[in-house]
Motif scaffolding. Sequence first.
Motif, mmCIF file in Angstrom:
data_model
loop_
_atom_site.group_PDB
_atom_site.id
_atom_site.type_symbol
_atom_site.label_atom_id
_atom_site.label_comp_id
_atom_site.label_asym_id
_atom_site.label_seq_id
_atom_site.Cartn_x
_atom_site.Cartn_y
_atom_site.Cartn_z
ATOM 1 N N GLU A 1 0.878 -1.223 -0.132
ATOM 2 C CA GLU A 1 -0.103 -0.124 0.018
ATOM 3 C C GLU A 1 0.761 1.123 0.166
ATOM 4 N N PHE B 1 2.583 1.640 -3.527
ATOM 5 C CA PHE B 1 1.721 2.324 -4.318
ATOM 6 C C PHE B 1 1.538 3.703 -3.999
ATOM 7 N N ASN C 1 4.488 5.242 -5.434
ATOM 8 C CA ASN C 1 4.586 5.243 -7.120
ATOM 9 C C ASN C 1 3.715 6.229 -7.501
ATOM 10 N N ASP C 2 2.461 6.534 -7.108
ATOM 11 C CA ASP C 2 1.700 7.430 -7.551
ATOM 12 C C ASP C 2 2.440 8.911 -7.181
ATOM 13 N N LYS D 1 3.095 -0.013 -10.825
ATOM 14 C CA LYS D 1 1.824 -0.763 -11.185
ATOM 15 C C LYS D 1 1.623 -1.327 -12.498
ATOM 16 N N GLU E 1 -2.891 -5.439 -7.476
ATOM 17 C CA GLU E 1 -3.367 -4.788 -6.239
ATOM 18 C C GLU E 1 -2.572 -5.409 -4.940
ATOM 19 N N CYS F 1 -2.022 4.066 -13.447
ATOM 20 C CA CYS F 1 -1.074 5.142 -13.008
ATOM 21 C C CYS F 1 -0.151 5.967 -14.009
ATOM 22 N N TYR G 1 -4.080 5.659 -4.799
ATOM 23 C CA TYR G 1 -3.476 5.737 -3.689
ATOM 24 C C TYR G 1 -3.130 7.305 -3.153
#
Length: 326
Positions: free
Chosen positions: A125, A128, A131-132, A165, A170, A234, A242
């Motif tokens: 979590e 991610f 990453n965002d 991603k 997930e 993404c 996220y």
Amino acid sequence: MRYIRQEIFKEIGKNGQEKLRKSTVAIIGLGALGSNSAELLARAGVGKLISIDRDIVELSNLQRQSLFNENDVGKPRASSAKEHLSKINSVVKINFFIDDLYFENIGKIFNEKIDLILDCTDNLETRFLINDFSIKNKIPFIYSSAVGSKGYIFNIIPKKTPCLKCFLKEVTQLDTCETVGVLNSIINIISSIQSNEAFKILLNKNYEKNLLFFDIWKNELSKIKVNKNKNCVCCIKNNFEYLSGKKASKIVKLCGDNIYQIKTKAIDKKQFNDLKNKLKKIGKVIDFSYCINFDNKITIFQDGRALIKAKDEKEAKSLYSKFVGN
């Protein structure tokens, strides 16, 4: 003279060393990988480190987290890391945050120019979320993970490489240090490779384009080609699920000795002191200023987080309700 052995390496030189001095690197997670990578960057003369970690040092950490020692047990990892790193290289500027990284605070914590992010976390979590943030703000980051005898490294450069991603989907239940163990030797390898790739990216050198996989027990090394997902939510569609908080959870199982983190709203100083005094009447309380530890079972932070040792999520929630409140 401090960096002379590094400067005579032709790929760095004096100009490269000066670039490192002017660089700012964010390190997310100061467990085994993060603390090792932070030490390597500090010794190499990276000018500024911004670190964030939500956890405390445990005795079982010392098998692989070489930056810490027995005197650090029970203390927040972020502040202990700052203390040790400053003794290693007093010139390096170190900003640290004893906090959990989540969608509501990531922009506030990383509100300055950052050249690179090192992902040294222990759950998907948070990865991610990083990453965002990386893709949206065009900041390179290096994904790293290690468990058992195996480890992975992948450089993510916005607009140039696939993102996390593209090849990880997930959030799912994965192996952890608690369930399958971890060798300290794989930690040293992965953090060394991560730090080395960091030097390349900071110095605009050719960096590794493949996903690197190591199994130190079997002496295996693989390079895995990762392709950009043309439908990536993404890096192609710029849908930052996220970062927007759509997929945020309030309770997370950490990579530790049956430790769960529960997040609620922050409490003010008076409420924090009242809670501390209440717990002192029924058990042993250690005050670390940034947090309090109750009976070696619950560590409570003023930002509303609690780290709870419990056999499962249900017991963690029960202990939180019993001793902290709803």
